[in-house]
Design a protein around this motif. Structure first.
Motif, mmCIF file in Angstrom:
data_model
loop_
_atom_site.group_PDB
_atom_site.id
_atom_site.type_symbol
_atom_site.label_atom_id
_atom_site.label_comp_id
_atom_site.label_asym_id
_atom_site.label_seq_id
_atom_site.Cartn_x
_atom_site.Cartn_y
_atom_site.Cartn_z
ATOM 1 N N ASN A 270 -43.683 -33.345 -24.294
ATOM 2 C CA ASN A 270 -42.723 -33.116 -25.377
ATOM 3 C C ASN A 270 -41.259 -33.175 -24.980
ATOM 4 O O ASN A 270 -40.389 -32.982 -25.830
ATOM 5 C CB ASN A 270 -43.004 -31.751 -26.024
ATOM 6 N N THR A 271 -40.979 -33.429 -23.714
ATOM 7 C CA THR A 271 -39.567 -33.480 -23.302
ATOM 8 C C THR A 271 -39.171 -34.861 -22.782
ATOM 9 O O THR A 271 -38.184 -34.990 -22.051
ATOM 10 C CB THR A 271 -39.257 -32.414 -22.230
ATOM 11 N N ILE A 342 -39.079 -26.370 -29.284
ATOM 12 C CA ILE A 342 -39.561 -27.754 -29.260
ATOM 13 C C ILE A 342 -40.786 -27.893 -30.150
ATOM 14 O O ILE A 342 -40.952 -28.876 -30.882
ATOM 15 C CB ILE A 342 -39.871 -28.191 -27.815
ATOM 16 N N THR A 345 -39.679 -27.975 -33.652
ATOM 17 C CA THR A 345 -38.993 -29.248 -33.903
ATOM 18 C C THR A 345 -39.986 -30.344 -34.274
ATOM 19 O O THR A 345 -39.769 -31.121 -35.219
ATOM 20 C CB THR A 345 -38.198 -29.681 -32.653
ATOM 21 N N ASN A 346 -41.094 -30.413 -33.528
ATOM 22 C CA ASN A 346 -42.109 -31.431 -33.801
ATOM 23 C C ASN A 346 -42.694 -31.281 -35.203
ATOM 24 O O ASN A 346 -43.046 -32.273 -35.846
ATOM 25 C CB ASN A 346 -43.231 -31.342 -32.772
ATOM 26 N N LYS A 360 -34.282 -32.001 -29.531
ATOM 27 C CA LYS A 360 -34.802 -31.561 -28.238
ATOM 28 C C LYS A 360 -33.691 -31.523 -27.185
ATOM 29 O O LYS A 360 -33.640 -30.613 -26.353
ATOM 30 C CB LYS A 360 -35.935 -32.476 -27.781
#
Length: 390
Positions: A270-271, A342, A345-346, A360
């Motif tokens: 995810n980053t 995060i 955010t998704n 992010k």
């Protein structure tokens, strides 16, 4: 002066979270480097590989993170029964801190984004990352009081519970009442096994938890909610550090896999932030400003203000070895959003890769800044205390 005694379970939890924070930093750096290298396209496509009808990223965010939320639920259960939250007066201070640490950042994000499509990101700056916050506290060592560690854990766990409620209420796209009812029925049966029939074997609860996860996934409510629900269905012993408690056994079993496998994999997946020519422009967007200001200003302001109001009203009081400077420092560390931010955010901007990417980046920069500021602030407070008593 009363001294806060930390239990063996708390100390083990603290150590695993501290090490996890360090590993998360490494995984995040690796992910960003790979995403911006010659292998970037292949690296990002890896997480979109289809597996049994879901992408690998989907399995990580909905499946593995359900285990993370199960651990959070078990920690919250322990805090409620035998920890900082077991006495109402003790629980009220971190509860007020968590409440302020969610409301004020949300209002700041709303100020920047109301009436815009990015308004849906209002939940992003409300979260606190336990692993990173405890990692900073661990770096400070014995220079900070033990009660501050307990306070930060308690308010961060309540904060995560609040984030889960936000996810359930505001980030559910389509709701299937039938599947939701089935999931609640399974949960009720698990609670019955615990409360009525006193079943202590782990297998029925884990099997029921997997079924509940599937039903939650099909219901439209984020499947990770099943992890929290399962935690409160598993039998818990109110005896501190009881090795025979199924809840204790499972929490002990999950600490290392979550800290050293699940959260690092989540970070890697995810980053992967692509820093193109316009990445600085993205940081100046309304959503990015709302996220950054919410975490860096809203968190310490909300935590400190709500705690001050609660103490002034006589609702609760500070521990003898805690000072207001410690509460401010805890609020600054609360600005380390990372994992939960995060995650939200998704959900908030699903399908909008550019918006997710800039959000992010804002989360990472704000979390890094909050971590550095919190460390410097608390070290300064500790040094001032030493000089005062020398």
């Amino acid at each position: 002066m009363a001294i806060t005694i930390l239990s063996n379970t708390f100390n083990k939890f603290f150590e695993s979270e501290k090490s996890s924070g360090i590993l998360l930093v490494i995984c995040t750096a690796v992910s960003i480097i790979l995403a911006n290298s010659a292998l970037g396209r292949h690296y990002l496509n890896l997480w979109q590989v289809n597996l049994l009808g879901l992408s690998l990223e989907h399995w990580i965010n909905d499946g593995l993170m359900a285990v993370f939320f199960l651990l959070i639920g078990l920690e919250l259960e322990r805090e409620i029964y035998i920890g900082e939250l077991s006495k109402l007066k003790n629980a009220l201070l971190p509860f007020c801190a968590a409440l302020g640490g969610m409301i004020v950042p949300a209002l700041i994000h709303f100020y920047f984004n109301h009436g815009m499509p990015t308004q849906n990101g209002i939940g992003i700056p409300t979260a606190t990352d336990i692993a990173f916050a405890l990692g900073i506290l661990a770096m400070l060592g014995s220079r900070i009081p033990a009660s501050l560690k307990v306070f930060v854990v308690a308010f961060a766990v309540i904060d995560d519970l609040g984030a889960i409620i936000v996810i359930a209420l505001f980030y559910t796209a389509e709701l299937s009442v039938l599947y939701l009812a089935a999931a609640l029925l399974v949960w009720a049966l698990l609670l019955l096994l615990n409360q009525k029939f006193k079943v202590m074997a782990m297998l029925p609860y884990l099997a029921g938890g997997m079924l509940m996860w599937f039903l939650m996934l099909k219901s439209g409510i984020h499947a990770t909610i099943a992890g929290i629900m399962l935690a409160f269905a598993i039998p818990f012993s109110a005896k501190d550090d009881d090795q025979e408690s199924p809840s204790h056994k499972l929490e002990h079993l999950l600490h290392r896999p979550v800290a050293f496998i699940i959260l690092p994999i989540f970070a890697l997946a995810n980053t992967g932030i692509v820093m193109d020519a316009n990445w600085l422009h993205g940081l100046a967007s309304a959503n990015s400003l709302g996220v950054a200001m919410g975490l860096l200003v809203g968190k310490p302001l909300g935590v400190s203000l709500f705690c001050a109001l609660a103490v002034a009203a006589g609702i609760c009081s500070l521990q003898p070895d805690l000072k207001w400077q410690h509460i401010v420092g805890a609020g600054i560390l609360g600005g380390i959003g990372f994992t939960m931010s995060i995650f939200i955010t998704n959900l908030a901007f699903a399908g909008n890769a550019a918006l997710i990417n800039s959000a992010k980046m804002s989360i990472l920069l704000a979390s890094l800044t909050a971590g550095l500021m919190g460390f410097i602030w608390l070290r300064f407070v500790a040094r001032a205390d030493i000089q005062k008593h020398s």
